[in-house]
Design a protein around this motif. Structure first.
Motif, PDB file in Angstrom:
ATOM      1  N   ASN A  54       0.649  -1.109  -0.337  1.00 54.04           N
ATOM      2  CA  ASN A  54      -0.377  -0.408   0.138  1.00 54.04           C
ATOM      3  C   ASN A  54       0.924   1.384   0.127  1.00 54.04           C
ATOM      4  OD1 ASN A  54      -2.123   1.512   0.406  1.00 54.04           O
ATOM      5  ND2 ASN A  54      -3.550   0.665   1.160  1.00 54.04           N
ATOM      6  N   ARG A  55       0.587   2.339  -0.188  1.00 53.72           N
ATOM      7  CA  ARG A  55       1.111   3.645  -1.430  1.00 53.72           C
ATOM      8  C   ARG A  55       1.146   3.980   0.462  1.00 53.72           C
ATOM      9  NH1 ARG A  55      -0.334   8.578  -1.425  1.00 53.72           N
ATOM     10  NH2 ARG A  55      -2.955   7.916  -1.367  1.00 53.72           N
TER      11      ARG A  55
ATOM     12  N   SER B  53       4.607   7.270  -3.037  1.00 53.91           N
ATOM     13  CA  SER B  53       4.192   6.642  -4.006  1.00 53.91           C
ATOM     14  C   SER B  53       4.773   5.517  -3.239  1.00 53.91           C
ATOM     15  CB  SER B  53       4.611   6.308  -5.429  1.00 53.91           C
ATOM     16  OG  SER B  53       4.841   5.373  -6.181  1.00 53.91           O
TER      17      SER B  53
ATOM     18  N   GLN C 188      -8.307  10.526  -1.913  1.00 53.96           N
ATOM     19  CA  GLN C 188      -7.957  10.727  -0.384  1.00 53.96           C
ATOM     20  C   GLN C 188      -7.664  12.245  -0.112  1.00 53.96           C
ATOM     21  OE1 GLN C 188      -5.149   7.764   0.219  1.00 53.96           O
ATOM     22  NE2 GLN C 188      -6.520   6.074  -0.757  1.00 53.96           N
TER      23      GLN C 188
ATOM     24  N   ILE D  94      -5.624   9.724  -6.378  1.00 54.66           N
ATOM     25  CA  ILE D  94      -5.244   8.458  -6.745  1.00 54.66           C
ATOM     26  C   ILE D  94      -6.074   7.658  -7.391  1.00 54.66           C
ATOM     27  CG2 ILE D  94      -4.713   6.575  -4.843  1.00 54.66           C
ATOM     28  CD1 ILE D  94      -3.712   9.425  -3.959  1.00 54.66           C
TER      29      ILE D  94
ATOM     30  N   VAL E 185      -5.895   3.612  -8.335  1.00 53.48           N
ATOM     31  CA  VAL E 185      -6.548   2.903  -7.462  1.00 53.48           C
ATOM     32  C   VAL E 185      -6.621   0.626  -8.248  1.00 53.48           C
ATOM     33  CG1 VAL E 185      -7.518   0.717  -5.709  1.00 53.48           C
ATOM     34  CG2 VAL E 185      -7.581   3.537  -5.930  1.00 53.48           C
TER      35      VAL E 185
ATOM     36  N   ASP F 268      -3.533   1.029  -3.275  1.00 49.57           N
ATOM     37  CA  ASP F 268      -3.179   3.028  -3.670  1.00 49.57           C
ATOM     38  C   ASP F 268      -1.847   2.549  -4.224  1.00 49.57           C
ATOM     39  OD1 ASP F 268      -6.322   3.330  -2.308  1.00 49.57           O
ATOM     40  OD2 ASP F 268      -5.544   3.887  -0.401  1.00 49.57           O
TER      41      ASP F 268
ATOM     42  N   CYS G 185      -0.394   5.092  -6.461  1.00 53.11           N
ATOM     43  CA  CYS G 185      -0.087   6.926  -6.795  1.00 53.11           C
ATOM     44  C   CYS G 185      -0.788   7.430  -7.022  1.00 53.11           C
ATOM     45  CB  CYS G 185       0.588   6.651  -7.598  1.00 53.11           C
ATOM     46  SG  CYS G 185       0.359   6.460  -9.244  1.00 53.11           S
ATOM     47  N   THR G 186      -0.464   8.838  -6.708  1.00 48.00           N
ATOM     48  CA  THR G 186      -1.608   9.814  -6.939  1.00 48.00           C
ATOM     49  C   THR G 186      -0.794   9.703  -8.574  1.00 48.00           C
ATOM     50  OG1 THR G 186       0.035  11.955  -7.041  1.00 48.00           O
ATOM     51  CG2 THR G 186      -0.894  11.151  -5.020  1.00 48.00           C
TER      52      THR G 186
ATOM     53  N   ARG H 104     -14.641   8.420  -4.930  1.00 51.49           N
ATOM     54  CA  ARG H 104     -14.668   7.687  -5.891  1.00 51.49           C
ATOM     55  C   ARG H 104     -15.114   8.377  -7.392  1.00 51.49           C
ATOM     56  NH1 ARG H 104     -13.884   1.879  -7.354  1.00 51.49           N
ATOM     57  NH2 ARG H 104     -14.170   1.375  -9.037  1.00 51.49           N
TER      58      ARG H 104
END
Length: 117
Positions: A20-21, A26, A67, A72, A74, A81, A83-84, A110
């Motif tokens: 997970n990020r 990242s 977020q 993000i 997914v 998640d 990364c952005t 979402r």
């Protein structure tokens, strides 16, 4: 693996990461981040609107979620998640300048295709 991704006419998908990020921008290593960016950049670049971007990403196994004030990416298969979008070179500001305001679910944060699109 879900039936949508486990098809004989497609190679097994790259799950991109198992971590997970978290609080970092990242958790992706450099090579994986570049690969992911190359894989998804045409999708972001060629999107005519948010609905087409969301649908195309979904076809590739990804979703967009807010977020806080970050957009993000997914992995739908793992729920992780990654990364952005800014980390991939597609900031929310640049996307809204080009695509306008997205449709966001109030309960899940979402991004969703517009109902009429």
């Amino acid at each position: 693996m879900s039936e949508r991704f486990n098809r004989t006419d497609r190679p097994l998908p790259n799950l991109w990461t198992e971590f997970n990020r978290g609080h970092d921008e990242s958790a992706l290593d450099c090579e994986t981040a570049v690969s992911l960016s190359c894989h998804l950049s045409p999708t972001f670049r060629n999107a005519a609107d948010w609905s087409s971007l969301i649908r195309e990403l979904a076809d590739q196994g990804f979703a967009l979620v807010f977020q806080g004030d970050r957009l993000i990416l997914v992995n739908e298969e793992t729920g992780i998640d990654l990364c952005t979008c800014a980390f991939l070179g597609h900031s929310f500001a640049s996307l809204t300048d080009r695509l306008g305001k997205p449709c966001v679910s109030a309960t899940t944060a979402r991004l969703m295709p517009r109902p009429h699109a």
